[in-house]
Write a protein that holds these residues in place. Structure first.
Motif, PDB file in Angstrom:
ATOM      1  N   PRO A 156      47.804   4.193   5.160  1.00 43.92           N
ATOM      2  CA  PRO A 156      46.457   4.259   4.575  1.00 43.92           C
ATOM      3  C   PRO A 156      45.533   5.212   5.335  1.00 43.92           C
ATOM      4  O   PRO A 156      44.737   5.915   4.722  1.00 43.92           O
ATOM      5  CB  PRO A 156      45.978   2.810   4.655  1.00 43.92           C
ATOM      6  N   ALA A 157      45.668   5.286   6.678  1.00 43.07           N
ATOM      7  CA  ALA A 157      44.767   6.161   7.458  1.00 43.07           C
ATOM      8  C   ALA A 157      44.940   7.626   7.063  1.00 43.07           C
ATOM      9  O   ALA A 157      43.976   8.397   7.058  1.00 43.07           O
ATOM     10  CB  ALA A 157      45.031   5.986   8.948  1.00 43.07           C
ATOM     11  N   VAL A 158      46.151   8.019   6.726  1.00 40.79           N
ATOM     12  CA  VAL A 158      46.410   9.415   6.329  1.00 40.79           C
ATOM     13  C   VAL A 158      45.711   9.705   5.000  1.00 40.79           C
ATOM     14  O   VAL A 158      45.057  10.740   4.831  1.00 40.79           O
ATOM     15  CB  VAL A 158      47.936   9.669   6.208  1.00 40.79           C
ATOM     16  N   PHE A 159      45.813   8.771   4.069  1.00 42.50           N
ATOM     17  CA  PHE A 159      45.195   9.009   2.759  1.00 42.50           C
ATOM     18  C   PHE A 159      43.669   8.930   2.854  1.00 42.50           C
ATOM     19  O   PHE A 159      42.966   9.610   2.119  1.00 42.50           O
ATOM     20  CB  PHE A 159      45.776   8.043   1.718  1.00 42.50           C
ATOM     21  N   GLU A 160      43.184   8.125   3.810  1.00 36.49           N
ATOM     22  CA  GLU A 160      41.745   8.075   4.017  1.00 36.49           C
ATOM     23  C   GLU A 160      41.258   9.431   4.544  1.00 36.49           C
ATOM     24  O   GLU A 160      40.247   9.964   4.092  1.00 36.49           O
ATOM     25  CB  GLU A 160      41.424   6.955   5.000  1.00 36.49           C
ATOM     26  N   ALA A 161      42.028   9.994   5.488  1.00 39.56           N
ATOM     27  CA  ALA A 161      41.661  11.307   6.042  1.00 39.56           C
ATOM     28  C   ALA A 161      41.748  12.375   4.949  1.00 39.56           C
ATOM     29  O   ALA A 161      40.910  13.277   4.860  1.00 39.56           O
ATOM     30  CB  ALA A 161      42.595  11.651   7.197  1.00 39.56           C
ATOM     31  N   PHE A 162      42.743  12.255   4.102  1.00 34.69           N
ATOM     32  CA  PHE A 162      42.913  13.213   3.000  1.00 34.69           C
ATOM     33  C   PHE A 162      41.689  13.168   2.074  1.00 34.69           C
ATOM     34  O   PHE A 162      41.125  14.197   1.710  1.00 34.69           O
ATOM     35  CB  PHE A 162      44.197  12.855   2.258  1.00 34.69           C
ATOM     36  N   GLN A 163      41.267  11.925   1.742  1.00 40.09           N
ATOM     37  CA  GLN A 163      40.143  11.774   0.805  1.00 40.09           C
ATOM     38  C   GLN A 163      38.808  12.101   1.429  1.00 40.09           C
ATOM     39  O   GLN A 163      37.959  12.697   0.798  1.00 40.09           O
ATOM     40  CB  GLN A 163      40.070  10.320   0.331  1.00 40.09           C
ATOM     41  N   ARG A 164      38.642  11.683   2.688  1.00 44.42           N
ATOM     42  CA  ARG A 164      37.292  11.776   3.260  1.00 44.42           C
ATOM     43  C   ARG A 164      37.058  13.037   4.068  1.00 44.42           C
ATOM     44  O   ARG A 164      35.922  13.387   4.339  1.00 44.42           O
ATOM     45  CB  ARG A 164      37.012  10.530   4.089  1.00 44.42           C
ATOM     46  N   LYS A 165      38.130  13.719   4.459  1.00 42.60           N
ATOM     47  CA  LYS A 165      37.923  14.960   5.203  1.00 42.60           C
ATOM     48  C   LYS A 165      38.483  16.179   4.457  1.00 42.60           C
ATOM     49  O   LYS A 165      37.785  17.158   4.212  1.00 42.60           O
ATOM     50  CB  LYS A 165      38.578  14.845   6.587  1.00 42.60           C
ATOM     51  N   VAL A 166      39.776  16.097   4.112  1.00 43.71           N
ATOM     52  CA  VAL A 166      40.448  17.286   3.588  1.00 43.71           C
ATOM     53  C   VAL A 166      39.927  17.664   2.197  1.00 43.71           C
ATOM     54  O   VAL A 166      39.563  18.823   1.962  1.00 43.71           O
ATOM     55  CB  VAL A 166      41.981  17.058   3.574  1.00 43.71           C
ATOM     56  N   LEU A 167      39.881  16.697   1.289  1.00 43.68           N
ATOM     57  CA  LEU A 167      39.450  17.040  -0.073  1.00 43.68           C
ATOM     58  C   LEU A 167      37.994  17.524  -0.116  1.00 43.68           C
ATOM     59  O   LEU A 167      37.714  18.534  -0.763  1.00 43.68           O
ATOM     60  CB  LEU A 167      39.710  15.868  -1.030  1.00 43.68           C
ATOM     61  N   PRO A 168      37.055  16.874   0.594  1.00 47.28           N
ATOM     62  CA  PRO A 168      35.692  17.418   0.590  1.00 47.28           C
ATOM     63  C   PRO A 168      35.646  18.843   1.161  1.00 47.28           C
ATOM     64  O   PRO A 168      34.928  19.699   0.655  1.00 47.28           O
ATOM     65  CB  PRO A 168      34.910  16.445   1.474  1.00 47.28           C
TER      66      PRO A 168
END
Ligand SMILES: C[S@@+](CC[C@H](N)C(=O)[O-])C[C@H]1O[C@@H](n2cnc3c(N)ncnc32)[C@H](O)[C@@H]1O
Length: 288
Positions: free
Chosen positions: A81-93
């Motif tokens: 989950p931490a990886v997908f959180e980073a993907f959503q909250r850092k990488v995608l923005p």
């Protein structure tokens, strides 16, 4: 039925698989390897190791069927989950800012070693959740695996409730339709993902990518093979693009200039954008 296969024959099968697919069966997986090979021989009524070797050398189908038996396909939705959180909250923005004025606004992501589809669908759900007006984006998630059996399941996109562990009730409602005891990925998510067979030991160029997920695949490769693949990933990424690896994997010892970006509990690898200079140190960029 009893089967006989010598250490030498097992070693020859091991070497053949390593050469063609990159998968290494080292001493730690010795028992798993020899018992799966023996089970296969019993199922095909092959009494001797030489019979199996001959068939594997002469027929690609036979070779692939043996390899299918030896693959590890453990996976799940939002596995870390931490990886997908980073993907959503850092990488995608970040990608959203970078591409906002592009027309068409496109996002290309590769799930390399996608197994039965949970990883690429988790990526698609994250994109749908994180990108404002995600319909206005041209999102392409390329999902590849060496296993044709796994890809068949992935393409169906139908899962048991117990396999949807980290999917929230809101996401379940928004992105899945119940069909009997199972849940099918809705067309809106399904349309973002294209599946294709690909052996990473003979990977082909898929065009420039914004993100590559290659999680828990290279752990079974030799260091040499892993390093060469990471160098290819680096070349395939857009400047500012990200590589996502599994928890026990890293790019250390590979002569590529990825920046390590520490994001909450995980480390992401970013290809420097043109004007950025790699300083070798990990960047800690905010908290999640
Ligand atoms: C343990 S699963 C990981 C699935 C997913 N990435 C995850 O982390 O949940 C490893 C996957 O790598 C695939 N694989 C192994 N060797 C491969 C190769 N040479 N080329 C492409 N896929 C490979 C296997 O078939 C399997 O589906």
């Amino acid at each position: 039925m009893t089967v006989s296969i010598t250490e030498y024959e097992l070693e020859e099968i091991r070497a053949l698989i390593e050469r063609r697919s990159g998968i290494l069966f080292d001493a730690s997986r010795e028992r798993f390897f020899s018992s799966r090979v023996r089970e296969y021989m019993v199922s095909k009524h092959l009494a001797h190791g030489t019979d199996l070797l001959r068939r594997m050398h002469n027929s690609n189908v036979e070779y692939e069927t043996v390899v299918e038996r030896l693959l590890t396909q453990e996976t799940s939705f939002f596995r870390y989950p931490a990886v997908f959180e980073a993907f959503q909250r850092k990488v995608l923005p970040e990608l959203h800012m970078k591409k906002f004025w592009e027309n068409p606004r496109s996002l290309r992501i590769w799930s390399a070693g996608c197994a039965t589809g949970e990883e690429p669908y988790s990526i698609a759900i994250s994109v749908a959740d994180a990108l404002m007006f995600s319909e206005a984006w041209n999102v392409e998630i390329l999902a590849t695996d060496i296993s044709k059996n796994a890809l068949k399941i992935a393409q169906q996109g139908v899962y048991r409730r117990r396999n949807l562990g980290h999917v929230s009730p809101r996401q379940l409602d928004a992105y899945f339709s119940a069909t009997g005891n199972d849940y099918a990925v809705k067309p809106r998510i399904r349309r973002m993902v294209s599946f294709a067979p690909m052996n990473l030991a003979q990977a082909v160029y898929l065009g420039r990518l914004d993100c590559i997920f290659c999680m828990n695949v290279m752990i079974y490769f030799s260091a040499e093979r892993r390093n060469s693949l990471i160098q290819h990933f680096y070349e395939y990424l857009e400047p500012g693009g990200y590589l996502f690896l599994g928890h026990s994997e890293s790019v250390s010892n590979v002569p590529v200039k990825f920046e390590s970006v520490v994001c909450g509990d995980c480390i992401l690898y970013r290809k420097p954008a043109g004007e950025m200079i790699y300083r070798g140190a990990a960047l800690v960029e905010g908290t999640l």
